[in-house]
Design an enzyme around this catalytic site. Sequence first.
Site, PDB file in Angstrom:
ATOM      1  N   ASP A 143       0.765  -1.166  -0.017  1.00 51.10           N
ATOM      2  CA  ASP A 143       0.131   0.021   0.048  1.00 51.10           C
ATOM      3  C   ASP A 143       0.954   1.160  -0.123  1.00 51.10           C
ATOM      4  OD1 ASP A 143      -2.296   1.249  -0.129  1.00 51.10           O
ATOM      5  OD2 ASP A 143      -2.567   1.695   2.029  1.00 51.10           O
ATOM      6  N   GLU A 171      -9.010   4.207  -2.458  1.00 52.19           N
ATOM      7  CA  GLU A 171      -7.926   4.203  -3.211  1.00 52.19           C
ATOM      8  C   GLU A 171      -8.084   3.482  -4.392  1.00 52.19           C
ATOM      9  OE1 GLU A 171      -4.533   2.472  -1.091  1.00 52.19           O
ATOM     10  OE2 GLU A 171      -5.358   3.153   0.971  1.00 52.19           O
ATOM     11  N   ASP A 211      -8.868   0.568   2.007  1.00 52.94           N
ATOM     12  CA  ASP A 211      -8.048  -0.095   2.907  1.00 52.94           C
ATOM     13  C   ASP A 211      -8.515   0.313   4.341  1.00 52.94           C
ATOM     14  OD1 ASP A 211      -5.883  -0.479   4.408  1.00 52.94           O
ATOM     15  OD2 ASP A 211      -4.880   1.531   4.021  1.00 52.94           O
ATOM     16  N   ARG A 247      -8.136   3.303  13.239  1.00 47.40           N
ATOM     17  CA  ARG A 247      -7.646   4.512  13.532  1.00 47.40           C
ATOM     18  C   ARG A 247      -6.613   4.433  14.816  1.00 47.40           C
ATOM     19  NH1 ARG A 247      -5.989   5.843   8.456  1.00 47.40           N
ATOM     20  NH2 ARG A 247      -7.703   6.401   7.200  1.00 47.40           N
ATOM     21  N   GLN A 296      -4.053   1.978  15.168  1.00 51.93           N
ATOM     22  CA  GLN A 296      -3.054   2.646  14.228  1.00 51.93           C
ATOM     23  C   GLN A 296      -2.064   3.642  15.009  1.00 51.93           C
ATOM     24  OE1 GLN A 296      -4.552   4.367  10.585  1.00 51.93           O
ATOM     25  NE2 GLN A 296      -2.437   4.743   9.942  1.00 51.93           N
ATOM     26  N   THR A 355      -9.023  -5.961   3.314  1.00 51.78           N
ATOM     27  CA  THR A 355      -8.840  -4.852   2.204  1.00 51.78           C
ATOM     28  C   THR A 355      -9.819  -5.230   1.088  1.00 51.78           C
ATOM     29  OG1 THR A 355      -6.487  -4.530   2.798  1.00 51.78           O
ATOM     30  CG2 THR A 355      -7.304  -3.826   0.704  1.00 51.78           C
ATOM     31  N   THR A 415      -4.487   6.928  -0.156  1.00 53.12           N
ATOM     32  CA  THR A 415      -6.046   7.407  -0.192  1.00 53.12           C
ATOM     33  C   THR A 415      -5.864   8.731  -1.223  1.00 53.12           C
ATOM     34  OG1 THR A 415      -6.439   6.784   2.116  1.00 53.12           O
ATOM     35  CG2 THR A 415      -7.864   8.444   1.203  1.00 53.12           C
TER      36      THR A 415
HETATM   37 CA    CA Z   1      -3.931   3.229   2.579  1.00 52.34          CA
END
Ligand code: CA
Length: 442
Positions: free
Chosen positions: A145, A219, A251, A255, A258, A275, A378
């Site tokens: 990615d 994406e 994707d 958050r 992450q 995904t 993105t």
């Molecule tokens: Ca991504």
Amino acid sequence: MEGEVVSAAIDETHDPARGSWVPTANGHPEFPVQNLPLGVFSPRGGQPRGGVAIGDRILDLPAALAAGLFSGEAERAAKAAAGATLNPLMALGRNPRVALRRRLSTLLAADGAERAKVEKLAPTLLHETASCAVHLPAAVGSYTDFFAGIHHAYNAGVRAGRQPPLTPNYKYVPVAYHSRASSVVPSGTPVRRPNGQRKLPDQDAPDFGPCRKLDFELELGIWIGPGNALGSSIPIARAAEHVVGMCMLNDWSARDVQRWEMQPLGPFLAKNFSTTVSPWLVTVEALAPFRRPQRARPADDPKPLDYLWDDTDQREGAFDVRIEALIETEAMRRKGLPPHRLASSNLDHLYWTVAQLVTHHTCGGCNLQPGDLFGSGTISAPDQSGWGSFAELSDDGNATIELPSGESRTFLEDGDEIVLRARAVRDGFVSIGFGDCRGRIA
Ligand code: CA
């Protein structure tokens, strides 16, 4: 691999005057006879096999082969595309793929010389798409990615409090991370809200539980065709030969997970639970009319290093394709409301061309293989109408997005469905689409 350098070719398969004897193909927003995307499907009760989307039907490649409709290079490609994955077709390169496209276009054309014969075979050749299951087009060996949507990268830097928002490498390196191939799923597969370690800014220590900031990312997916040997690299002038086609790619991103886990090595569990890709391989040949010059970089941006620069790629390496992300909540479905558009953008907002991504990926000797998948990153537009993630739209949860149902969102709730779409439009050509990339939070 053939010897010549690939250049975008427009031929009779793009002729806007060409219609199809498959009635729903004519005027179809996504799959007119000018598109002819390849995929893998199962008719009800049948085994997975290769097919071609045409209007609201799928042409069955094994059935077409059995009927003797192909010969020569087109037959070689049709055989390679007839099985449970398209990897053998992806390995072939451009010439057989073009021969197959031209033959399919002739077979399906309203004024094709063999129309009467082919139309008679329609009951065995064509399946109603609505009654079929559609699968991943390839066994994905590896999935990378990128982060090539510069407006998304900029917005992420602003949220992180960086000044300037883009990291110093951004305009030199097509930034990426190696992601997870095993959890790439076709459109329509439910997405389970992941558990993980979460630590909010006001917490002293992390806890474990369901993701509270579940997000989507708008994406482009890029399917790799012929690969390169380990230790070799793909020069930028040859990079286009290694790309077989495109899809849309979501994707899904946790958050809260992450933010806590990604320092210092990058995303891990926040990105590897699912995904979603649109199931049709829209070939680079179908997209030839929609190529455009790469956007000129602002005058104070550095020129890409020589290994990433090619005049032809700069002239035709970008794509003018409109893309959008829509949301449909459970309440919207109950009320019969149509999906609500969250973001509207264009592939031409990518800071790097697809060829630059391919060349950079291999510049150190990494071997690509047929069926490898790239995500572009993105692709947000510069303004809010085209921000391709909730992290941007809601400023990481600090603002709410109002929906026509009277609901509001900061991130995804259970039952929400995200639909990504892409449509290529150009005066003088028939528009084509990619087909839905759809996933619902279970
Ligand atoms: Ca991504």
